[in-house]
Write an enzyme that holds these catalytic residues in place. Structure first.
Site, short mmCIF file in Angstrom:
data_model
loop_
_atom_site.label_atom_id
_atom_site.label_comp_id
_atom_site.label_asym_id
_atom_site.label_seq_id
_atom_site.Cartn_x
_atom_site.Cartn_y
_atom_site.Cartn_z
N GLY A 24 42.22 43.17 36.49
CA GLY A 24 42.77 41.84 36.26
C GLY A 24 43.71 41.78 35.07
O GLY A 24 43.50 40.97 34.17
N ASN A 26 47.36 41.55 35.00
CA ASN A 26 48.77 41.20 35.15
C ASN A 26 49.16 39.92 34.41
O ASN A 26 50.29 39.45 34.49
CB ASN A 26 49.16 41.10 36.64
CG ASN A 26 48.25 40.18 37.43
OD1 ASN A 26 47.75 39.20 36.91
ND2 ASN A 26 48.03 40.52 38.70
N THR A 27 48.20 39.37 33.67
CA THR A 27 48.48 38.18 32.89
C THR A 27 47.45 38.08 31.77
O THR A 27 46.45 38.81 31.74
CB THR A 27 48.44 36.91 33.77
OG1 THR A 27 48.89 35.77 33.01
CG2 THR A 27 47.03 36.64 34.27
N GLY A 28 47.68 37.18 30.82
CA GLY A 28 46.68 36.87 29.80
C GLY A 28 46.27 38.04 28.94
O GLY A 28 47.06 38.94 28.63
N ILE A 29 44.99 38.07 28.57
CA ILE A 29 44.51 39.11 27.67
C ILE A 29 44.48 40.47 28.34
O ILE A 29 44.57 41.50 27.66
CB ILE A 29 43.12 38.76 27.08
CG1 ILE A 29 42.04 38.71 28.16
CG2 ILE A 29 43.18 37.46 26.30
CD1 ILE A 29 40.64 38.51 27.59
N GLY A 30 44.36 40.50 29.65
CA GLY A 30 44.41 41.77 30.35
C GLY A 30 45.76 42.44 30.21
O GLY A 30 45.86 43.65 29.98
N SER A 157 31.74 36.05 27.81
CA SER A 157 32.18 34.78 27.24
C SER A 157 31.02 34.08 26.56
O SER A 157 29.85 34.27 26.95
CB SER A 157 32.74 33.87 28.34
OG SER A 157 33.02 32.57 27.85
N TYR A 184 29.63 29.64 36.45
CA TYR A 184 30.41 30.51 35.57
C TYR A 184 29.53 31.07 34.46
O TYR A 184 29.57 32.26 34.15
CB TYR A 184 31.58 29.72 34.97
CG TYR A 184 32.46 30.54 34.04
CD1 TYR A 184 33.17 31.63 34.53
CD2 TYR A 184 32.59 30.21 32.70
CE1 TYR A 184 33.99 32.38 33.69
CE2 TYR A 184 33.40 30.95 31.85
CZ TYR A 184 34.10 32.03 32.35
OH TYR A 184 34.91 32.78 31.52
#
Length: 311
Positions: A24, A26-30, A157, A184
């Site tokens: 995961g 391709n965006t954000g913290i990844g 989290s 979640y």
């Protein structure tokens, strides 16, 4: 931005000759995680569901680092964590091409989405955030053990505090009461318990495990909030955009767990702000961790598989 804490990873560790897998990313913290691994010379395997979006992210990283020397390389692998078939195929491709795996970062996740079932019939957040990563990690584990010293980092989290803290194995799809935030929270509790139990089982192998809270970050993770909590999503988005961390700041504890020399011999612990932290009791109970391991083995159908034999 980033007013709510922003400790930074200070490690200068290089990753030349190392193979790092990140889900995961391709965006954000990844994305920020793979960018840093790439800068440090790693061969980075970006395991994501959307190939085109991942290629665009990699192109962006390469463009922003084109002046740097001694960078690494990228490989894209298709991975849909909500499908055990996709997870198995991705792991098989990686094992066929990579003789060593030194870093695995289980980063991908979904949050507070409307109730849905995975392709295998499990509640989607639990399936994607925990079961998919559980299966992926165990399928790769023999190669990771063979490559020791190695690290497995699981992005959890502080939202593990949401809900009643139970796994609800007797009602795995929460048919008797589904709440997006509680589902979640269950999946994030599972992340921490998985890292804890895996760390215990890997002692003496040279492979260490870590779970972490990255912080409150302005990323796409909260994209479902307007569907599930329409009355509060605007306030939450305003708060996150005004005070939350940037993706670069949010990636720092992941990078600390993956790179820092000080935690090289620590295993199974939970981190926040680049330091060991203490999760709620529900996420540090050894009995719950062992139960989750045993039930997850059944759910992903690995009863006749030994992940602890180097290969």
């Amino acid at each position: 931005m980033g007013w709510i804490f922003s400790e930074m990873c200070q490690s200068e560790t290089r990753l030349d000759g190392k193979v790092a897998i990140v889900t995961g990313c391709n965006t954000g913290i990844g994305k920020e995680t793979i960018a840093e691994f790439y800068r440090r010379g790693a061969k980075v395997i970006a395991a994501c569901r959307d190939i085109q979006k991942t290629q665009a992210a990699i192109d962006d990283i390469k463009e922003s680092t084109k002046e740097l020397q001694n960078v690494g390389s990228f490989v894209i692998q298709e991975l849909d964590l909500s499908s055990f078939e996709s997870v198995r195929k991705c792991a098989e491709r990686i094992l066929q091409t990579e003789p060593s795996i030194h870093l695995l970062v289980d980063n991908a996740g979904i949050m507070a989405c409307p109730k849905q079932l995975s392709k295998d019939g499990y509640e989607l957040q639990f399936a994607t955030n925990h079961l998919g990563h559980f299966l992926f990690t165990l399928l790769l584990l023999p190669r990771i053990i063979k490559s020791a010293p190695a690290r497995i980092v699981i992005v959890a989290s502080s939202a593990h505090q949401f809900g009643d803290g139970k796994m609800h194995f007797e009602d795995i799809n929460l048919d008797n009461g589904y709440t997006p935030s509680h589902a979640y929270g269950r999946s994030k509790t599972a992340n921490i318990l998985f890292a804890r139990e895996l760390g215990k089982r890997l002692k003496g192998t040279g492979v260490t495990t870590y779970s972490l809270h990255p912080g409150i970050i302005n990323t796409e993770l909260g994209r479902h909030l307007h569907e599930t909590y329409p009355w509060t999503s605007r306030l939450a988005n305003f708060f996150i955009k005004s005070f939350g961390k940037t993706p670069i700041q949010g990636a720092q504890t992941t990078l600390y767990c993956a790179l820092d020399e000080k935690c090289a011999n620590e295993t199974g612990l939970y981190y926040a702000e680049c330091a060991v932290s203490t999760p709620m009791y529900r996420a540090r109970c050894d009995e719950r961790a062992a139960e989750l391991w045993n039930e997850s083995i059944k759910l992903v159908k690995l009863e006749n598989y030994d992940p602890f034999q180097p290969a």
